[in-house]
Structures are given as structure tokens and as C-alpha cells.
Design a protein around this motif. Structure first.
Motif, PDB file in Angstrom:
ATOM      1  N   ILE A 134       0.833  -1.204   0.000  1.00 24.32           N
ATOM      2  CA  ILE A 134       0.000   0.000   0.000  1.00 24.32           C
ATOM      3  C   ILE A 134       0.862   1.245   0.000  1.00 24.32           C
ATOM      4  CG2 ILE A 134      -1.811   1.258   1.215  1.00 24.32           C
ATOM      5  CD1 ILE A 134      -2.731  -1.331   2.413  1.00 24.32           C
ATOM      6  N   PHE A 135       1.903   1.253   0.834  1.00 21.54           N
ATOM      7  CA  PHE A 135       2.769   2.421   0.935  1.00 21.54           C
ATOM      8  C   PHE A 135       3.424   2.738  -0.404  1.00 21.54           C
ATOM      9  CE2 PHE A 135       6.942   4.350   2.086  1.00 21.54           C
ATOM     10  CZ  PHE A 135       6.447   5.536   2.617  1.00 21.54           C
ATOM     11  N   ILE A 136       3.864   1.715  -1.099  1.00 24.30           N
ATOM     12  CA  ILE A 136       4.568   1.963  -2.360  1.00 24.30           C
ATOM     13  C   ILE A 136       3.596   2.418  -3.447  1.00 24.30           C
ATOM     14  CG2 ILE A 136       4.478  -0.307  -3.522  1.00 24.30           C
ATOM     15  CD1 ILE A 136       7.565   0.001  -3.856  1.00 24.30           C
ATOM     16  N   LEU A 175      13.040   4.226  -3.145  1.00 16.43           N
ATOM     17  CA  LEU A 175      13.778   5.332  -3.754  1.00 16.43           C
ATOM     18  C   LEU A 175      13.420   5.487  -5.232  1.00 16.43           C
ATOM     19  CD1 LEU A 175      17.370   4.921  -2.254  1.00 16.43           C
ATOM     20  CD2 LEU A 175      15.559   6.490  -1.542  1.00 16.43           C
ATOM     21  N   SER A 176      13.094   4.369  -5.863  1.00 15.02           N
ATOM     22  CA  SER A 176      12.739   4.433  -7.278  1.00 15.02           C
ATOM     23  C   SER A 176      11.432   5.172  -7.506  1.00 15.02           C
ATOM     24  CB  SER A 176      12.639   3.010  -7.842  1.00 15.02           C
ATOM     25  OG  SER A 176      13.876   2.355  -7.750  1.00 15.02           O
ATOM     26  N   CYS A 177      10.672   5.427  -6.437  1.00 12.52           N
ATOM     27  CA  CYS A 177       9.404   6.169  -6.561  1.00 12.52           C
ATOM     28  C   CYS A 177       9.618   7.677  -6.540  1.00 12.52           C
ATOM     29  CB  CYS A 177       8.460   5.785  -5.417  1.00 12.52           C
ATOM     30  SG  CYS A 177       7.929   4.063  -5.444  1.00 12.52           S
ATOM     31  N   LEU A 178      10.796   8.132  -6.147  1.00 13.53           N
ATOM     32  CA  LEU A 178      11.064   9.565  -6.096  1.00 13.53           C
ATOM     33  C   LEU A 178      11.136  10.153  -7.502  1.00 13.53           C
ATOM     34  CD1 LEU A 178      13.789   9.768  -3.293  1.00 13.53           C
ATOM     35  CD2 LEU A 178      11.497  10.770  -3.195  1.00 13.53           C
ATOM     36  N   LEU A 218      16.869   7.895 -10.548  1.00 12.32           N
ATOM     37  CA  LEU A 218      17.553   7.134  -9.518  1.00 12.32           C
ATOM     38  C   LEU A 218      17.443   5.652  -9.859  1.00 12.32           C
ATOM     39  CD1 LEU A 218      18.718   7.817  -6.561  1.00 12.32           C
ATOM     40  CD2 LEU A 218      16.611   6.762  -5.800  1.00 12.32           C
ATOM     41  N   LYS A 219      18.585   5.014  -9.965  1.00 17.67           N
ATOM     42  CA  LYS A 219      18.565   3.591 -10.285  1.00 17.67           C
ATOM     43  C   LYS A 219      19.443   2.858  -9.282  1.00 17.67           C
ATOM     44  CE  LYS A 219      18.902   0.408 -14.167  1.00 17.67           C
ATOM     45  NZ  LYS A 219      19.241   0.258 -15.591  1.00 17.67           N
ATOM     46  N   CYS A 220      18.947   1.813  -8.704  1.00 15.17           N
ATOM     47  CA  CYS A 220      19.658   1.121  -7.637  1.00 15.17           C
ATOM     48  C   CYS A 220      20.088  -0.275  -8.061  1.00 15.17           C
ATOM     49  CB  CYS A 220      18.772   1.009  -6.391  1.00 15.17           C
ATOM     50  SG  CYS A 220      18.179   2.586  -5.802  1.00 15.17           S
ATOM     51  N   GLU A 221      21.335  -0.618  -7.704  1.00 24.28           N
ATOM     52  CA  GLU A 221      21.797  -1.992  -7.824  1.00 24.28           C
ATOM     53  C   GLU A 221      21.503  -2.657  -6.495  1.00 24.28           C
ATOM     54  OE1 GLU A 221      23.038  -3.378 -10.436  1.00 24.28           O
ATOM     55  OE2 GLU A 221      23.174  -1.576 -11.674  1.00 24.28           O
ATOM     56  N   VAL A 222      20.689  -3.668  -6.493  1.00 24.36           N
ATOM     57  CA  VAL A 222      20.195  -4.255  -5.253  1.00 24.36           C
ATOM     58  C   VAL A 222      20.875  -5.589  -4.985  1.00 24.36           C
ATOM     59  CG1 VAL A 222      18.147  -4.993  -3.997  1.00 24.36           C
ATOM     60  CG2 VAL A 222      17.988  -3.182  -5.702  1.00 24.36           C
ATOM     61  N   ASN A 223      21.495  -5.704  -3.813  1.00 21.13           N
ATOM     62  CA  ASN A 223      22.144  -6.944  -3.407  1.00 21.13           C
ATOM     63  C   ASN A 223      21.182  -7.723  -2.515  1.00 21.13           C
ATOM     64  OD1 ASN A 223      23.893  -8.978  -2.797  1.00 21.13           O
ATOM     65  ND2 ASN A 223      25.047  -7.807  -1.283  1.00 21.13           N
TER      66      ASN A 223
END
Length: 303
Positions: A134-136, A175-178, A218-223
Motif C-alpha cells: 500500500i505504501f509503495i 527510492l525508485s518512486c522519487l 535514480l537507479k539502484c543496484e540491489v544486493n
């Protein structure tokens, strides 16, 4: 909203539903002992949950609704029968959770995206208690009424730090929602990449920023191999465009000095933002393309 029925029972006491009560074909029961006679044909089109429940239980008449008290269910039923619900910043998060559980997308959108900042600013508003899904949806909405992306960033911090041990893994998706614009959000961008939920987050191995149509993306590399997070990234539609409401209403209110101009973001006209004052009395407005012309008798005010 105005004229919300005092109770679900009151709906069947007047008008159309008085005659339709005898055609009810089901009863919903809550854990606190209350029951509500309903019509499947009303609930099914408005709720994916009820549609599935009734389809798999065609002959069943009584249904136990778990994890929802009678007061909340009554308000949700009232909304599905009348399209009206009494929402405010103190109860909207409860209704958002209920709408997610019952798969009622309209109820999630009807208030939250318009009053995003009000919900966040309200003490004990419950934003931190919202489930991830819901938050996202809320912070990722194209239509969320936010004055600045800082409000979204502060909401992300608040939600994450409320249970950081479990929620740090979701920060990359949040962060990808910013929506960070290069010119307007330079300082905010610095804050984001220097905050502890980013710098001390083991689920982020790197942050890559690049220009695309004058926007920072903003693009994140996720581990992380968390299946829930992978599903979120797969299904989400990230956007570089600024948030814009589906519909705007421009309102002029006369004062003793002239007119005050307000913008409202929803059809209920319950949220206003003052944008300008004019010493003219605006008597009529005319939209031509992307411009609005305001008239005071023989005078034209261009906006």
C-alpha cells in the motif's frame, strides 16, 4: 464527504434499498459479533475479494470476515452501496489497509493521493503502519498531491525507520518512486544519497544517476534475493515525469478586495490550495487550450 449515512442499516430504511432488502442473498459476520445483510451483485463489481469469495461459494449464505472490525466493515459497505465515506487524516490509513485487503482500488485513491501531505503531517496518522504494497502505491502514484518530493522522501524515512530491521531491504524500491528533477531537487538528491538508510544499507551496492530528458533518474543496484522485492521491481512502472493530478479545478472566491484563486484536486472540493489574489472580481472563466481567461465584466484577466 457530505451526507454520509449514519449507519449501513440506515441505507435499507429509505429509498431504493428499502424495497431491495428482501432480495439480499448473503450475510457478512465480523469477529466482534455483528452481521450485515448484503447483495452479492453490489459487492462483487466493487471488490475483487468479494467477487472471488462469492464465486467459490455460490451456495453459501454466511461469510465470516476476518481481521476487520464491524465499524470498519460497515463504513466500507456504506461506500460500496452509496459511493460515500467519511474519510479524514486520522482514519484514512485504516481504510487504505481495508481497501487493499478487499481489493477496492477506488477507495485507496479517493482520498490518500489528494491528502498525502496532510496524512504525513498528522500525529499518529498511521502512515508508518501501512504494509509495503500500500505504501509503495501511495508514494509511487502519478497523482499524489505533494508540494515537494521532500514530502515523499520524508515519508520514506519515517516508514523505513519505524521498523528498519525489516524494511531496509525495501529502500531501493522506495527510492525508485522519487521524482527528482535536476534543477529543482539538487539539494534533496544530496540528502538522499547521504542518509543512513542509504549509506548504511547493505541491500544497496551502488547508486547510479544519469540524465534523461532533463531529469535525474535514480537507479539502484540491489544486493538482495528477497522474492517480494524482486516481484515489486518487476511489476512497478517507474516514471521520470513530475506528479500531476488527473484533474484540476480552478475556483475564484470573491473578497472585499477582489478575488482569491484556489486550485482543488478532487471532485469533492475538500482540499484547496490558494495560488493567487487579484484586485478584480472574477465573474466568469473560459478555458482555451492550456490557458484560462477570467473575466470581470468588460475586463479580461489572462492566466
Amino acid at each position: 464527504m457530505d451526507n454520509v449515512p449514519k449507519s449501513f442499516a440506515a441505507i435499507s430504511e429509505t429509498g431504493f434499498w428499502r424495497e431491495m432488502e428482501k432480495l439480499s442473498d448473503g450475510t457478512l459476520k465480523t469477529n466482534d459479533g455483528k452481521s450485515f445483510k448484503i447483495h452479492r451483485v453490489v459487492l462483487s463489481p466493487n471488490s475483487g475479494y468479494f467477487r472471488a469469495l462469492f464465486n467459490f461459494n455460490l451456495k453459501e449464505q454466511n461469510f465470516q470476515i476476518l481481521n476487520m472490525d464491524s465499524k470498519l466493515l460497515e463504513c466500507v459497505l456504506t461506500y460500496m452501496y452509496t459511493g460515500k465515506i467519511a474519510l479524514d487524516v486520522n482514519n484514512v490509513c485504516d481504510y487504505m489497509i481495508a481497501s487493499d485487503n478487499l481489493v477496492i482500488d477506488d477507495l485507496l485513491k479517493i482520498y490518500a493521493v489528494v491528502h498525502f501531505t496532510d496524512i504525513f503531517d498528522t500525529v499518529n496518522g498511521g502512515l508508518e503502519e501501512l504494509p509495503l504494497e500500500i505504501f509503495i502505491k501511495l508514494i509511487g502514484s502519478d497523482n499524489s498531491n505533494v508540494v515537494s518530493e521532500r514530502s515523499v522522501w520524508e515519508a520514506i524515512i519515517s516508514w523505513t525507520e519505524a521498523n528498519s530491521s525489516d524494511r531496509l531491504t525495501y529502500v531501493p524500491a522506495l527510492l525508485s518512486c522519487l521524482r527528482l528533477q535536476e534543477e529543482a531537487n539538487g539539494e534533496l538528491l544530496k540528502e538522499v544519497i547521504s542518509h543512513s538508510i542509504v549509506t548504511k544499507n547493505k541491500y544497496i551496492t551502488g547508486l547510479i544517476f544519469f540524465k534523461e530528458s532533463n531529469f535525474h533518474r535514480l537507479k539502484c543496484e540491489v544486493n538482495s534475493e528477497h522474492p517480494r522485492l524482486e516481484r515489486l521491481h518487476k511489476n512497478m512502472r517507474f516514471s521520470n515525469s513530475p506528479r500531476e493530478p488527473n484533474r484540476l479545478h480552478l475556483i475564484a472566491r470573491h473578497t472585499y478586495r477582489g478575488s482569491e484563486l484556489f486550485i482543488t484536486y478532487d471532485n469533492e472540493f475538500d482540499f484547496f490550495r490558494k495560488i493567487e489574489e487579484t484586485d478584480c472580481l472574477v465573474d466568469m472563466m473560459l478555458q482555451v487550450g492550456q490557458r484560462i481567461y477570467m473575466f470581470e465584466q468588460n475586463t479580461i484577466i489572462d492566466s
